[in-house]
Design a protein around this motif. Sequence first.
Motif, PDB file in Angstrom:
ATOM      1  N   HIS A 143      -9.305  -0.720   0.488  1.00  9.62           N
ATOM      2  CA  HIS A 143      -9.993  -0.295   1.704  1.00  9.62           C
ATOM      3  C   HIS A 143      -9.470   1.072   2.133  1.00  9.62           C
ATOM      4  N   PRO A 144     -10.363   2.007   2.488  1.00  6.37           N
ATOM      5  CA  PRO A 144      -9.921   3.345   2.899  1.00  6.37           C
ATOM      6  C   PRO A 144      -8.886   3.332   4.018  1.00  6.37           C
ATOM      7  N   ALA A 145      -8.933   2.317   4.888  1.00  4.41           N
ATOM      8  CA  ALA A 145      -7.985   2.235   6.004  1.00  4.41           C
ATOM      9  C   ALA A 145      -6.557   2.062   5.514  1.00  4.41           C
ATOM     10  N   ARG A 146      -6.389   1.581   4.292  1.00  7.88           N
ATOM     11  CA  ARG A 146      -5.052   1.314   3.774  1.00  7.88           C
ATOM     12  C   ARG A 146      -4.524   2.463   2.918  1.00  7.88           C
ATOM     13  N   VAL A 147      -5.276   3.556   2.844  1.00  4.99           N
ATOM     14  CA  VAL A 147      -4.876   4.715   2.050  1.00  4.99           C
ATOM     15  C   VAL A 147      -4.517   5.852   2.999  1.00  4.99           C
ATOM     16  N   GLU A 148      -3.406   6.550   2.719  1.00  6.02           N
ATOM     17  CA  GLU A 148      -3.021   7.695   3.552  1.00  6.02           C
ATOM     18  C   GLU A 148      -4.175   8.694   3.604  1.00  6.02           C
ATOM     19  N   LYS A 149      -4.412   9.270   4.777  1.00  5.66           N
ATOM     20  CA  LYS A 149      -5.587  10.115   4.982  1.00  5.66           C
ATOM     21  C   LYS A 149      -5.650  11.291   4.015  1.00  5.66           C
ATOM     22  N   GLU A 150      -4.485  11.909   3.734  1.00  5.20           N
ATOM     23  CA  GLU A 150      -4.505  13.073   2.848  1.00  5.20           C
ATOM     24  C   GLU A 150      -4.769  12.694   1.389  1.00  5.20           C
ATOM     25  N   LEU A 151      -4.719  11.391   1.093  1.00 10.33           N
ATOM     26  CA  LEU A 151      -4.953  10.920  -0.273  1.00 10.33           C
ATOM     27  C   LEU A 151      -6.341  10.310  -0.443  1.00 10.33           C
ATOM     28  N   ASN A 201       0.821  -1.209   0.000  1.00  6.89           N
ATOM     29  CA  ASN A 201       0.000   0.000   0.000  1.00  6.89           C
ATOM     30  C   ASN A 201       0.853   1.257   0.000  1.00  6.89           C
ATOM     31  N   THR A 202       2.002   1.203   0.660  1.00 10.15           N
ATOM     32  CA  THR A 202       2.895   2.368   0.699  1.00 10.15           C
ATOM     33  C   THR A 202       3.352   2.741  -0.708  1.00 10.15           C
ATOM     34  N   ALA A 203       3.750   1.749  -1.492  1.00  9.39           N
ATOM     35  CA  ALA A 203       4.194   2.018  -2.862  1.00  9.39           C
ATOM     36  C   ALA A 203       3.045   2.560  -3.713  1.00  9.39           C
ATOM     37  N   CYS A 204       1.844   2.040  -3.498  1.00 11.74           N
ATOM     38  CA  CYS A 204       0.676   2.557  -4.223  1.00 11.74           C
ATOM     39  C   CYS A 204       0.434   4.022  -3.889  1.00 11.74           C
ATOM     40  N   ASP A 205       0.535   4.360  -2.606  1.00  8.59           N
ATOM     41  CA  ASP A 205       0.321   5.750  -2.188  1.00  8.59           C
ATOM     42  C   ASP A 205       1.407   6.676  -2.732  1.00  8.59           C
ATOM     43  N   GLN A 214      -0.338  15.029  -7.837  1.00  7.79           N
ATOM     44  CA  GLN A 214       0.354  16.328  -7.908  1.00  7.79           C
ATOM     45  C   GLN A 214       0.523  16.790  -9.344  1.00  7.79           C
ATOM     46  N   ALA A 215       0.636  15.832 -10.265  1.00  9.57           N
ATOM     47  CA  ALA A 215       0.814  16.159 -11.685  1.00  9.57           C
ATOM     48  C   ALA A 215      -0.516  16.449 -12.379  1.00  9.57           C
ATOM     49  N   GLY A 216      -1.622  16.354 -11.644  1.00  7.50           N
ATOM     50  CA  GLY A 216      -2.926  16.670 -12.212  1.00  7.50           C
ATOM     51  C   GLY A 216      -3.550  15.550 -13.011  1.00  7.50           C
ATOM     52  N   VAL A 217      -3.087  14.332 -12.809  1.00 10.76           N
ATOM     53  CA  VAL A 217      -3.631  13.176 -13.517  1.00 10.76           C
ATOM     54  C   VAL A 217      -4.958  12.759 -12.870  1.00 10.76           C
ATOM     55  N   ALA A 218      -5.931  12.377 -13.696  1.00 10.16           N
ATOM     56  CA  ALA A 218      -7.200  11.860 -13.175  1.00 10.16           C
ATOM     57  C   ALA A 218      -6.967  10.434 -12.706  1.00 10.16           C
ATOM     58  N   VAL A 219      -6.829  10.270 -11.396  1.00  7.95           N
ATOM     59  CA  VAL A 219      -6.412   8.994 -10.830  1.00  7.95           C
ATOM     60  C   VAL A 219      -7.385   8.543  -9.750  1.00  7.95           C
ATOM     61  N   VAL A 220      -7.622   7.236  -9.675  1.00 13.04           N
ATOM     62  CA  VAL A 220      -8.470   6.684  -8.620  1.00 13.04           C
ATOM     63  C   VAL A 220      -7.718   5.544  -7.951  1.00 13.04           C
ATOM     64  N   ARG A 221      -7.784   5.527  -6.638  1.00 11.46           N
ATOM     65  CA  ARG A 221      -7.080   4.523  -5.832  1.00 11.46           C
ATOM     66  C   ARG A 221      -8.089   3.518  -5.301  1.00 11.46           C
ATOM     67  N   LEU A 222      -7.905   2.245  -5.662  1.00 14.94           N
ATOM     68  CA  LEU A 222      -8.759   1.186  -5.144  1.00 14.94           C
ATOM     69  C   LEU A 222      -8.215   0.697  -3.808  1.00 14.94           C
TER      70      LEU A 222
END
Length: 667
Positions: free
Chosen positions: A259-267, A237-241, A249-257
């Motif tokens: 569980h929300p618990a595994r995603v950094e809060k600011e992301l 998950n760290t590498a994904c984040d 930051q580059a303005g790409v339309a991106v979606v992260r799959l």
Amino acid sequence: MFLKDTTLKENYFRSFKMAIAFERKEQIKSTQQEIQRLSAEEREKKGRAILGLRGQLRGREVGGFYLVRFGRREVFPELEIKVGDIVLVSRGNPLKSDLTGTVTEVTAHSLTVAFSEPPPAWIRKRVRIDLYFNDITFRRMEEALDTLYRVKEEQFPLKRLILNEEKVQTAPFLQEVTFFDSELNSSQKEAVRQSLSVSPLFLIHGPPGTGKTRTVVEYIRQEINSGKKVLAAAESNTACDNLLKLLAQAGVAVVRLGHPARVEKELLIHSLFYLVEKKESYFQAQKLRDKAMKLVEERDRYLKPSPQWRRGMEDQEILKQAKINRSVRGVPARKIREMANWLQVQGKINQLFDQAEKLEELATKEIIKEAEVVIATNVGTGVDYLEDSTFDVVVVDEGSQATEPSSLIPILKGKKAVMSGDHLQLPPTILSEQAQPILSVTLFERMITSFPDLSSFLSIQYRMNEKIMSFSSKKFYQGRLKAHPSVANRSLYSLGFIKKPPFWEEIIDSKIPLVLVDTASHFKKWEIQRKGSTSRENPLEVEIVSRLVVGFSQIGVPEEFIGIITPYDDQVNQLKKKIDGVKISTVDGFQGKEKEVVILSLVRSNQERDLGFLTDFRRLNVSITRARSKLVVVGDGNTISKENLYRDLIKYIKQEGRYCLFTQLAY
């Protein structure tokens, strides 16, 4: 592994299926044996369980998960349980419970867990939580192998490469590329050019600190700029984040799959669950779910058709007999009517939930369709709602840390694959001895060994002082790794830590980036092994390391600048008893991380000069490439010099750094 023969092709699938079965069995066995072998209190001391908890429902979170906060008055011990882990909740024997959830928050007194279904009422009583095993990884690896077996080579050209080791026709390398990131170095730019030119597979070989992720992000941006849709995956998950952060930051339309618990809060604003909740169809789905939950209250006023009351009657028979108001098989008509009412309300509930699920699926597909890049862990790309999705390009970061079946999960969803990694660092951890020979050789390693012409080497590193780097460069990378001028002479002194050390000046000296503390002549140098443990510890090295941390702190080095690495869990435990505020971890736990100062405790010191798994050269490579400004190696030179690699390391440090023979523990 040449697989041109049909029998060998079949053996490929059979071998991996068997290896997965062995590893699954070993992981379940390992978890269950520890739960059985250790008392609850012992497991809590290891940080793998928490006792005496009471749960309180805290509502719902992103994605509709039910949140329960489990707490107690006493402060928790140091935990191995982290945000994103799967845990088992029980009120008696943990192995008789099937209540599992995902950790979303950890504090000193509480642990918040997300459940996909409403949790039972007994969570409010005294319960126990255990770090547990998750079978999803194994199931999805098996599914990936089945898919690879069935898919036609015309549909998935990479199959020929994976199974037949067939040569790939490469297009002429692109000479003219307008780079988004103009500060990429020449080797990074060349890797991007080649990745854009080669199909269906290309490998980016990035040693420590060479900017693999930055290079991968540039490649992704180039592909989406030409209208391609990209799936980006990584083992952790760290590498994904990290990928998500740079792409967002580059303005790409991106979606992260995931569980929300595994995603950094600011992301979280880029997570699928967050974005789904912004869709109109999701609001409609929630209304339907709320309506269904109200019906649950109505349903529960009626008699549930349990086996005790059914007495062999199917649903249709209960409904039929209720209409004619008859008693059947000794069940009063009144009871049959109640069961019929229960079934009718349950039918409405099921219908509402089905409608809600379809609306959520619609919202999910809309978001994935709108995204230029979808990001998930390797296992996370195996979710149902990606089942019919095909991507122009699949990028797998950390390719050298994932087993081959794990890498196949995302790769099978694309027409082309680009992998980044470094097979000269640690491979994935495999518990099963039978599975080890098969699962520890990654797809990245197998492909780069077979097809070196399908790879590009990142040659400039931005992490380490040149003297810290050079040993690895010569021993593992044929001398091709170079230090960027910005870090070549990096030292604690250049960072402003110029105070004279109060003791052990020749070791702590901020101008010297590389030191070996050799305990060979000290009478207390020996390692020990605790009864019942397969690990090792070294009390003298614990004393030396803890004293070094004090010394670095006294010349002004902040605790967060210091990291301690050791190959053995028992040594980690002993160091943690003596030292606070500093990251202490095994080599495996430190891979992918870095610190200004790294102290490496090698532990092994014995009459037989046995090094155990220190003989794995990749373990040493990872250990000595975590330091940016200063590396201090602590070990018994007599024991470790049995291996040529360590003998060469001692010789190198004597020439390029500082060698200190530690004869007495004097302060």
